[in-house]
Write an enzyme that holds these catalytic residues in place. Sequence first.
Site, short mmCIF file in Angstrom:
data_model
loop_
_atom_site.label_atom_id
_atom_site.label_comp_id
_atom_site.label_asym_id
_atom_site.label_seq_id
_atom_site.Cartn_x
_atom_site.Cartn_y
_atom_site.Cartn_z
N GLY A 11 49.43 47.44 69.77
CA GLY A 11 48.82 47.76 68.48
C GLY A 11 49.75 48.61 67.63
N ARG A 72 51.06 41.45 71.17
CA ARG A 72 50.66 41.70 72.56
C ARG A 72 51.12 40.46 73.33
NH1 ARG A 72 47.45 46.12 72.14
NH2 ARG A 72 46.10 46.30 70.33
N ASP A 103 50.58 52.02 76.58
CA ASP A 103 50.82 51.90 78.03
C ASP A 103 51.10 50.47 78.48
OD1 ASP A 103 48.22 51.18 77.62
OD2 ASP A 103 47.39 52.34 79.28
N THR A 125 50.77 54.79 69.78
CA THR A 125 49.43 54.19 69.76
C THR A 125 48.47 55.18 69.13
OG1 THR A 125 47.50 53.61 71.12
CG2 THR A 125 49.19 54.91 72.21
N ASP A 127 45.59 55.60 69.94
CA ASP A 127 44.56 56.00 70.92
C ASP A 127 44.79 57.38 71.55
OD1 ASP A 127 43.53 53.50 70.41
OD2 ASP A 127 44.34 52.59 72.23
N ASP A 129 46.18 57.97 74.37
CA ASP A 129 45.67 57.81 75.74
C ASP A 129 46.80 57.76 76.77
OD1 ASP A 129 46.77 55.41 74.95
OD2 ASP A 129 45.15 54.16 75.71
N ARG A 171 40.08 52.44 72.47
CA ARG A 171 39.98 51.67 73.73
C ARG A 171 39.12 52.44 74.73
NH1 ARG A 171 43.10 47.20 74.69
NH2 ARG A 171 44.64 47.73 73.13
O1 F6P Z 1 45.44 50.38 71.16
C1 F6P Z 1 45.18 50.45 69.79
C2 F6P Z 1 43.93 49.71 69.44
O2 F6P Z 1 43.72 49.82 68.04
C3 F6P Z 1 42.67 50.15 70.21
O3 F6P Z 1 42.12 51.33 69.70
C4 F6P Z 1 41.79 48.94 70.05
O4 F6P Z 1 40.86 48.85 71.12
C5 F6P Z 1 42.77 47.80 70.11
O5 F6P Z 1 44.04 48.34 69.75
C6 F6P Z 1 42.45 46.66 69.18
O6 F6P Z 1 43.38 45.67 69.41
P1 F6P Z 1 43.61 44.41 68.46
O7 F6P Z 1 44.27 44.88 67.20
O8 F6P Z 1 44.50 43.51 69.26
O9 F6P Z 1 42.26 43.85 68.18
#
Ligand code: F6P
Length: 319
Positions: A11, A72, A103, A125, A127, A129, A171
């Site tokens: 992300g 991803r 991570d 990120t 998050d 985390d 997340r």
């Molecule tokens: O890891 C960052 C994040 O924004 C999380 O907070 C969220 O769960 C996820 O990515 C959303 O991913 P995507 O943009 O692939 O829907």
Amino acid sequence: IKRIGVLTSGGDAPGMNAALRAVVRKGIYHGLEVYGISRGYEGLIHGEIQEMTIGSVADIVLRGGTILKTARSEEMRTEEGQQKAIEQLHKLQIDALVVIGGDGSFRGAQTLAARGVQIVGIPGTIDNDIAGTDLTIGFDTATNTVVDAVSKIRDTASSHERTFIVEVMGRNCGNIALQAGLACGAESILVPEIPYDLDEISDKLKRGHQRGKNHSIILVAEGVGSAYKIGEELRARSGFETRITILGHLQRGGNPSALDAVISAAMGGKAIEIILAKESNKMTAYVNQLVVSSPLDAAYGVRRPFNRELYNLANELSI
Ligand code: F6P
């Protein structure tokens, strides 16, 4: 001349561009050739790699997102994908790689480190985390975005005397919800790290109502479950009108805050120092207001400790 690669993965997060700029400029300053890899590991596997110049990172320091693009990568989880990634690096004689991401991205990086690539991770990120660093790039900006959004929601919540359930990202981690919730005085904060009791929350809403409080904001971290379901159950228990707002991807956009821009630059610079020191399997970390080098393994195996003290304080302040 040593040649290094840099990619952004997972992300996106505000500040990734500032980190990239620092990697490119400090790398060039120290005589390195820096190659930018597009679309994270996807671009690495498929050879989307270009040399970066001082000018190619001009005017991006405060721009949100990532000019390298990100992805991803499912392929990077496979042996075959990892092998292709290694082949691309060998083809261009890139022997060190800076990975800016979360991570999942670090996991990919470790598979390359195991195959002999010099690896430095930069935690990026929203998050926050990742264990081993007090802050990840983008967290401060995302938290500010939530605070800004909630203050707007509070205006309409107050006018209409409603309870708002606001779902935020993170997340499995409740850090955005906790920090933003404390900052904007949310009446309740629901995080995956701590069990919650809807009867208790409903009683709290009722107590507030008896004191003349006509609206409430409940911040829910996405890792807790559906905000819609929580809203429905609270309405049934309390009888108060509820509305749901899912803040979603707007939390990932925007210019980085000054704090994010500064730690991003410092982490980018530190990544180059780590490479020049010939260290590998490291990540940059923000610890006690300093950006330091720390083992990439520190990001694994341990869950980032949740700030329970701050959580308890938020509860005490929102009686
Ligand atoms: O890891 C960052 C994040 O924004 C999380 O907070 C969220 O769960 C996820 O990515 C959303 O991913 P995507 O943009 O692939 O829907």
